[in-house]
Scaffold this motif. Structure first.
Motif, PDB file in Angstrom:
ATOM      1  N   ALA A 240       0.834  -1.170   0.149  1.00  0.00           N
ATOM      2  CA  ALA A 240      -0.029  -0.043   0.219  1.00  0.00           C
ATOM      3  C   ALA A 240       0.937   1.177   0.029  1.00  0.00           C
ATOM      4  CB  ALA A 240      -1.204  -0.036   1.258  1.00  0.00           C
ATOM      5  N   LEU A 241       2.012   1.112   0.790  1.00  0.00           N
ATOM      6  CA  LEU A 241       2.685   2.444   0.935  1.00  0.00           C
ATOM      7  C   LEU A 241       3.595   2.750  -0.519  1.00  0.00           C
ATOM      8  CD1 LEU A 241       4.571   2.052   4.195  1.00  0.00           C
ATOM      9  CD2 LEU A 241       3.171   3.759   3.728  1.00  0.00           C
TER      10      LEU A 241
ATOM     11  N   ARG B  26       2.437   1.542  -3.473  1.00  0.00           N
ATOM     12  CA  ARG B  26       1.221   2.167  -4.389  1.00  0.00           C
ATOM     13  C   ARG B  26       1.026   3.634  -4.271  1.00  0.00           C
ATOM     14  NH1 ARG B  26      -1.246  -2.598  -3.193  1.00  0.00           N
ATOM     15  NH2 ARG B  26      -2.712  -1.545  -1.759  1.00  0.00           N
ATOM     16  N   ARG B  27       1.093   4.145  -3.125  1.00  0.00           N
ATOM     17  CA  ARG B  27       0.753   5.666  -2.711  1.00  0.00           C
ATOM     18  C   ARG B  27       1.941   6.385  -3.251  1.00  0.00           C
ATOM     19  NH1 ARG B  27      -2.334   7.929   1.421  1.00  0.00           N
ATOM     20  NH2 ARG B  27      -2.293  10.039   1.185  1.00  0.00           N
TER      21      ARG B  27
ATOM     22  N   SER C  67       2.307   6.294  -6.947  1.00  0.00           N
ATOM     23  CA  SER C  67       1.223   7.244  -7.511  1.00  0.00           C
ATOM     24  C   SER C  67       1.541   8.739  -7.587  1.00  0.00           C
ATOM     25  CB  SER C  67      -0.015   7.349  -6.723  1.00  0.00           C
ATOM     26  OG  SER C  67      -1.100   8.129  -7.196  1.00  0.00           O
ATOM     27  N   ARG C  68       1.938   9.189  -6.435  1.00  0.00           N
ATOM     28  CA  ARG C  68       2.447  10.453  -6.098  1.00  0.00           C
ATOM     29  C   ARG C  68       3.516  11.011  -6.929  1.00  0.00           C
ATOM     30  NH1 ARG C  68       0.482  13.402  -1.469  1.00  0.00           N
ATOM     31  NH2 ARG C  68       1.568  15.281  -2.393  1.00  0.00           N
TER      32      ARG C  68
ATOM     33  N   THR D 173       4.002  13.483   1.258  1.00  0.00           N
ATOM     34  CA  THR D 173       3.266  12.176   1.194  1.00  0.00           C
ATOM     35  C   THR D 173       3.586  11.058   2.430  1.00  0.00           C
ATOM     36  OG1 THR D 173       3.457  11.846  -1.166  1.00  0.00           O
ATOM     37  CG2 THR D 173       2.933   9.824   0.012  1.00  0.00           C
TER      38      THR D 173
ATOM     39  N   GLU E 135       1.604  12.850   5.128  1.00  0.00           N
ATOM     40  CA  GLU E 135      -0.146  12.475   5.280  1.00  0.00           C
ATOM     41  C   GLU E 135      -0.242  10.946   5.600  1.00  0.00           C
ATOM     42  OE1 GLU E 135      -0.999  13.120   1.212  1.00  0.00           O
ATOM     43  OE2 GLU E 135      -0.462  15.083   1.122  1.00  0.00           O
ATOM     44  N   LEU E 136       0.440  10.145   5.479  1.00  0.00           N
ATOM     45  CA  LEU E 136       0.450   8.586   5.690  1.00  0.00           C
ATOM     46  C   LEU E 136       0.610   8.557   7.259  1.00  0.00           C
ATOM     47  CD1 LEU E 136       2.254   7.036   2.981  1.00  0.00           C
ATOM     48  CD2 LEU E 136       0.114   6.623   3.234  1.00  0.00           C
TER      49      LEU E 136
END
Length: 147
Positions: free
Chosen positions: A17-18, A20-21, A24-25, A114, A117-118
């Protein structure tokens, strides 16, 4: 299922998940993946912004061929360059270009935002983050600087 296996699988899913995030950014804003960013960041921390490819592979925990595959697109877009050793033709260095340094500074802002935010409160407190960092370090998860 054992607790150890459950935790292992949760870590794998969290890591995915990390990635992917961040992909993406970083991809959306800078055209690079988290793996590319990590490679560039490690190069930037090396003396003179350059490392032998085998040392870069070891520092990143990947194979030498993995580093070669990772460097190829970064070379094509001018963020890194390949340098031969003047004394030993078998030795190749990866070197961060001026463009690579400038672009990395921009990527670093995105990566910091990022991550913030996480790991923002109330989901995780500063104490939670410190404890998580300590636990991951005990499992062998060192940062790029080795700490």
């Amino acid at each position: 299922m054992s607790d150890a296996l459950d935790v292992t699988l949760r870590l794998v899913r969290a890591q995915a998940a990390l990635v992917r995030r961040f992909d993406s950014r970083l991809g959306g804003l800078h055209g690079v993946s988290l793996a590319d960013f990590t490679l560039l960041l490690r190069l930037s921390q090396a003396p003179g912004g350059r490392m032998r490819r085998v040392d870069l592979a070891e520092a990143l925990g990947v194979t030498a061929s993995g580093v070669t595959r990772g460097l190829a697109p970064l070379e094509r877009i001018g963020l890194v360059t390949r340098e031969a050793d003047a004394r030993d033709a078998r030795v190749a260095y990866a070197s961060l270009t001026g463009t690579g340094r400038r672009r990395l500074r921009e990527m670093l802002v995105t990566a910091e935002e990022t991550a913030a935010e996480l790991f923002a409160a109330p989901a995780l407190s500063a104490e939670d983050i410190t404890r998580l960092s300590s636990l991951l370090t005990r499992l062998g998860g060192t940062g790029l600087t080795g700490s």
